[in-house]
Each structure stands twice: as C-alpha cells, then as structure tokens.
Design an enzyme around this catalytic site. Structure first.
Site, PDB file in Angstrom:
ATOM      1  N   ASP A  97     -22.988 -39.101   1.174  1.00  0.00           N
ATOM      2  CA  ASP A  97     -24.101 -39.662   0.390  1.00  0.00           C
ATOM      3  C   ASP A  97     -23.900 -41.173   0.309  1.00  0.00           C
ATOM      4  O   ASP A  97     -23.087 -41.751   1.043  1.00  0.00           O
ATOM      5  CB  ASP A  97     -24.226 -38.971  -0.975  1.00  0.00           C
ATOM      6  N   PHE A  98     -24.624 -41.830  -0.582  1.00  0.00           N
ATOM      7  CA  PHE A  98     -24.531 -43.290  -0.642  1.00  0.00           C
ATOM      8  C   PHE A  98     -23.537 -43.772  -1.699  1.00  0.00           C
ATOM      9  O   PHE A  98     -22.777 -44.687  -1.470  1.00  0.00           O
ATOM     10  CB  PHE A  98     -25.920 -43.901  -0.938  1.00  0.00           C
ATOM     11  N   ARG A  99     -23.585 -43.149  -2.879  1.00  0.00           N
ATOM     12  CA  ARG A  99     -22.932 -43.782  -4.033  1.00  0.00           C
ATOM     13  C   ARG A  99     -21.717 -43.053  -4.587  1.00  0.00           C
ATOM     14  O   ARG A  99     -21.149 -43.508  -5.579  1.00  0.00           O
ATOM     15  CB  ARG A  99     -23.963 -43.998  -5.153  1.00  0.00           C
TER      16      ARG A  99
HETATM   17  P1  OAD Z   1     -26.826 -41.200  -3.931  1.00  0.00           P
HETATM   18  O1  OAD Z   1     -25.593 -41.306  -3.127  1.00  0.00           O
HETATM   19  O2  OAD Z   1     -27.219 -42.361  -4.754  1.00  0.00           O
HETATM   20  O3  OAD Z   1     -26.747 -39.943  -4.908  1.00  0.00           O
HETATM   21  C1  OAD Z   1     -26.334 -38.684  -4.450  1.00  0.00           C
HETATM   22  C2  OAD Z   1     -26.166 -37.777  -5.657  1.00  0.00           C
HETATM   23  O4  OAD Z   1     -25.854 -36.494  -5.171  1.00  0.00           O
HETATM   24  C3  OAD Z   1     -25.061 -38.211  -6.619  1.00  0.00           C
HETATM   25  O5  OAD Z   1     -25.462 -38.009  -7.958  1.00  0.00           O
HETATM   26  C4  OAD Z   1     -23.910 -37.258  -6.231  1.00  0.00           C
HETATM   27  O6  OAD Z   1     -23.046 -36.987  -7.325  1.00  0.00           O
HETATM   28  C5  OAD Z   1     -24.682 -36.037  -5.822  1.00  0.00           C
HETATM   29  N1  OAD Z   1     -23.940 -35.204  -4.854  1.00  0.00           N
HETATM   30  C6  OAD Z   1     -23.423 -35.585  -3.665  1.00  0.00           C
HETATM   31  N2  OAD Z   1     -22.839 -34.546  -3.047  1.00  0.00           N
HETATM   32  C7  OAD Z   1     -22.976 -33.492  -3.879  1.00  0.00           C
HETATM   33  C8  OAD Z   1     -22.567 -32.133  -3.825  1.00  0.00           C
HETATM   34  N3  OAD Z   1     -21.900 -31.635  -2.776  1.00  0.00           N
HETATM   35  N4  OAD Z   1     -22.858 -31.340  -4.860  1.00  0.00           N
HETATM   36  C9  OAD Z   1     -23.539 -31.813  -5.944  1.00  0.00           C
HETATM   37  N5  OAD Z   1     -23.965 -33.073  -6.038  1.00  0.00           N
HETATM   38  C10 OAD Z   1     -23.678 -33.911  -5.025  1.00  0.00           C
HETATM   39  O7  OAD Z   1     -27.997 -40.788  -2.908  1.00  0.00           O
HETATM   40  P2  OAD Z   1     -29.574 -40.844  -3.157  1.00  0.00           P
HETATM   41  O8  OAD Z   1     -29.909 -40.585  -4.574  1.00  0.00           O
HETATM   42  O9  OAD Z   1     -30.190 -39.988  -2.132  1.00  0.00           O
HETATM   43  O10 OAD Z   1     -32.123 -45.696   0.286  1.00  0.00           O
HETATM   44  O11 OAD Z   1     -29.875 -42.355  -2.816  1.00  0.00           O
HETATM   45  C11 OAD Z   1     -31.193 -42.821  -2.875  1.00  0.00           C
HETATM   46  C12 OAD Z   1     -31.415 -43.953  -1.913  1.00  0.00           C
HETATM   47  O12 OAD Z   1     -30.440 -44.963  -2.143  1.00  0.00           O
HETATM   48  C13 OAD Z   1     -31.223 -43.585  -0.463  1.00  0.00           C
HETATM   49  O13 OAD Z   1     -32.348 -42.999   0.103  1.00  0.00           O
HETATM   50  C14 OAD Z   1     -30.914 -44.919   0.165  1.00  0.00           C
HETATM   51  C15 OAD Z   1     -30.003 -45.488  -0.879  1.00  0.00           C
HETATM   52  O14 OAD Z   1     -29.965 -46.865  -0.957  1.00  0.00           O
HETATM   53  C16 OAD Z   1     -32.306 -46.388   1.405  1.00  0.00           C
HETATM   54  O15 OAD Z   1     -31.516 -46.406   2.283  1.00  0.00           O
HETATM   55  C17 OAD Z   1     -33.571 -47.157   1.485  1.00  0.00           C
END
Ligand code: OAD
Length: 348
Positions: A97-99
């Site tokens: 993921d990203f964050r």
């Molecule tokens: P984030 O990385 O911000 O958030 C992912 C979320 O999913 C977090 O709350 C994690 O804790 C949760 N998570 C990850 N893996 C998990 C798992 N196995 N089980 C349960 N929870 C899990 O990603 P997004 O919200 O998608 O934009 O980010 C939004 C946008 O920010 C993206 O589309 C991207 C980024 O900047 C662009 O690139 C334009």
C-alpha cells in the site's frame, strides 16, 4: 494518519477474532446459554444471577459490525451496495500500500531523493523530472499480480445483483482482471490501460508508452513533444469523467462498504466521498485501522468498524453470508479458464 482510539471508546468497533462463528460459539456467554443446563461452563453465583437480571443486562447484546450488516443483507435491505476501495485490498496480492510505515510505497522511495514521497505522483514534479515516476512505473505496471479473495468478494456482490458500483483508488487493474465489469467499476485514480500527453492530453498508444518506459526511454507526444504518461491520476490532475457517477450513486446507495483505505488524501476529492451517502445508510469499514469519519466518538449511528487483516475479515464476511464456497469456486474457475497473459495484455 488518523490515530485510532482504543476499542473501548468505540462500542461498535470489533476485531475479527471476536466474531468468528467458531470463536463466538466457544467463548460467548450466549453460547453457554444455548447449551443444555448441565453442560454450561460453570455455575453462576447468586450475585451474578442478580446482576444478570438487572435492567442494564437485559439490553440486547451489541451486534458486531459484520453481524449487523449481514443481517441487513439477508433481510434484503442492501441492494445498491457501493464499495470504496484502496490499496489495502491488494496487499494480499503482494502489492504494497502507500502509507503503512515500513512496507508502504511512500516509505521506500529514498533512492529518488524526492522533496516529499508524494512528489512521485505530483504532476508539476513529473513535468520537471519524469524519471523517478518512470523508474517506479516499471514495477507498478499490471501483469505480475493476481486478484485475491477480496477482489472476488466484490465480484460476487455483482454476481448476486447487489453491487451498484465499486470506486477504487487502485491503479493495479486487479478489479478488472478478476472480472468486475467495466460499467460497475470506477477507477478513480485512472489506470495504465491508456496513455496520453501530460500537457495537451493527446492520446498515445498505451503499449508504445509501456515499451518506452520499460526500456528507459521517454515517450513523447506526437503533437506537442511533451512527455507522455500512463493515465494514472497525479496530484494536481482532474479525476476521470467516470468518477462523477458518484453524484448519482452515493445518494442511491443503501450500504457503503469501505475497504483497505486510509481515507487520508486531502489533495484528492476521493476521501470525502464516504460522507456523501444519506445519513441513515449503514457504512461498514473493514480495515487494519479506524480511519476518516470512523475515528469519531461517538460514532455515527449506522457506522460499523471491523478491524483486522482485510482478507480474514472478508473471508469471515463471506462465511457469514454463506458465500464462501461460491467465491472459492469462482476463483478456481476463473483461474482455470483465464489465460491471464492474454487478459493482462488486454488490460494494459
Ligand atoms: P493507503 O496506503 O493510504 O491506506 C491503505 C490502508 O489500508 C491503511 O489504512 C492500511 O492500514 C490498510 N491496510 C493495508 N493492508 C491491509 C491489510 N492486509 N489488512 C487490513 N488493512 C490493510 O492507501 P490508499 O488509501 O489507497 O494516490 O491511498 C489513497 C491514495 O493515496 C492512492 O490512490 C494514491 C496515494 O497517494 C495517488 O497515487 C494519486
């Protein structure tokens, strides 16, 4: 990132382990109540019995978020389900993921020497220096990852005629690859399936853009000679036209299912979408952490949160709906039938 509060402050927040059917049977006091009298775990003391008859204990037990939503679905109250998805639905496919600290994409960009990690997806930064994005894009191009159980769960919602639309922020193309039809899918942050000039928007053949990027070349616009990029949405760019379907869909939704997103991106309008359903509409967040409006105390009346590993949560959800066998079958048939290589080519 929003800090989650302790679970004791949020009565409708439960962890997956607390409501697995098997756990519920073995651990909940209610499970004992259903056993023949002689088989109950231990005999209650007089004071415990008195307490059990006090008015507060006569309140119905709080339902877990999943149980409440499953009940509504089984009653046929959720026929226009909108899914809002983020990178957390694809981590089970091996895509970071990203964050998430440590493993998220933004924690692993040191080599690009960026002013901020997000700069890699910033259109002004790209205009000045496209190389960091092109270098990263080589690993982001769809083709080497497969949809997982969560993607197929969403497809099953469609198969059952319950999916109004899925709004995904992901650019990995896995929703399409698992067979969710185009008209049910809004790839709100675009995809690698098409490409165009970042300046004049003249379309450019996506396969030629990919070829150039994979071979460390910069694709350039045949019209204005500016740099071409795949049509993933950068900070500073407009969201695709299809995104605006949300103005029809969200008011119509009777259940909002939010999965695997931090709802944190203020520069993009996506995060605020979840606030546009009617206030009586149940919203269920399945995620590792409580995020966005789900950190509010007290919670909105129809808000439900289930925290844990997303694939585990979704499997439990499917089991409670009696869909697990159908999903497993769908996954098996799809992977047997699909020539993924061919599909990947179509999707890129
Ligand atoms: P984030 O990385 O911000 O958030 C992912 C979320 O999913 C977090 O709350 C994690 O804790 C949760 N998570 C990850 N893996 C998990 C798992 N196995 N089980 C349960 N929870 C899990 O990603 P997004 O919200 O998608 O934009 O980010 C939004 C946008 O920010 C993206 O589309 C991207 C980024 O900047 C662009 O690139 C334009």
């Amino acid at each position: 990132m929003n800090k989650s509060k302790s679970s004791s402050e949020k009565p409708r927040t439960t962890r997956s382990s607390q409501h697995r059917p098997s756990d519920a049977q073995s651990q909940s006091p209610d499970a004992d109540a259903q056993k023949p009298y002689g088989k109950q775990r231990k005999k209650q003391s007089h004071s415990a019995l008195v307490q059990d008859l006090s008015p507060s204990s006569l309140k119905p037990p709080l339902e877990s978020g999943l149980a409440a939503v499953v009940r509504l679905m089984k009653l046929g109250r959720c026929k226009n389900i909108v899914v809002v998805a983020g990178a957390g639905i694809s981590t089970a496919s091996g895509i970071p993921d990203f964050r998430t600290p440590g493993t998220g994409l933004y924690a692993n960009l040191e080599k690009y020497n960026l002013p901020f990690p997000e700069s890699i997806f910033n259109i002004d930064y790209f205009s000045n220096d496209p190389l960091p994005f092109f270098s990263l894009a080589k690993s982001l191009y769809p083709g080497s990852h497969r949809p997982n159980y969560i993607h197929y769960f969403i497809r099953m919602l469609h198969h059952k005629g319950l999916l109004l639309r899925v709004y995904t922020q992901n650019i990995d193309g896995l929703e399409k690859l698992c067979g969710i039809p185009e008209d049910k899918l809004v790839e709100a942050h675009g995809s690698f399936a098409t490409a165009s000039c970042h300046l004049c928007y003249t379309p450019y053949p996506a396969d030629e853009a990919k070829d150039a990027i994979m071979n460390d070349k910069i694709p350039t616009c045949s019209f204005c000679a500016a740099t071409v990029k795949p049509d993933v949405v950068f900070f500073g760019e407009d969201l695709p036209q299809k995104y605006f379907l949300n103005t029809q869909d969200f008011p119509k939704a009777d259940l909002l299912l939010i999965m695997g997103t931090s709802l944190q991106v203020n520069q993009l309008p996506f995060a605020s979408l979840v606030n546009t359903v009617r206030s009586a509409v149940p919203r269920l967040l399945l995620n590792r952490d409580a995020v966005g409006p789900f950190t509010k105390v007290p919670p909105r009346k129809k808000d439900f949160v289930e925290l844990g590993n997303l694939e585990d949560l979704v499997r439990t959800f499917a089991q409670m709906l009696d869909w697990n066998k159908d999903i497993e079958e769908m996954m098996m048939l799809h992977s047997c039938r699909k020539n993924y290589k061919k599909t990947d080519q179509i999707n890129q």
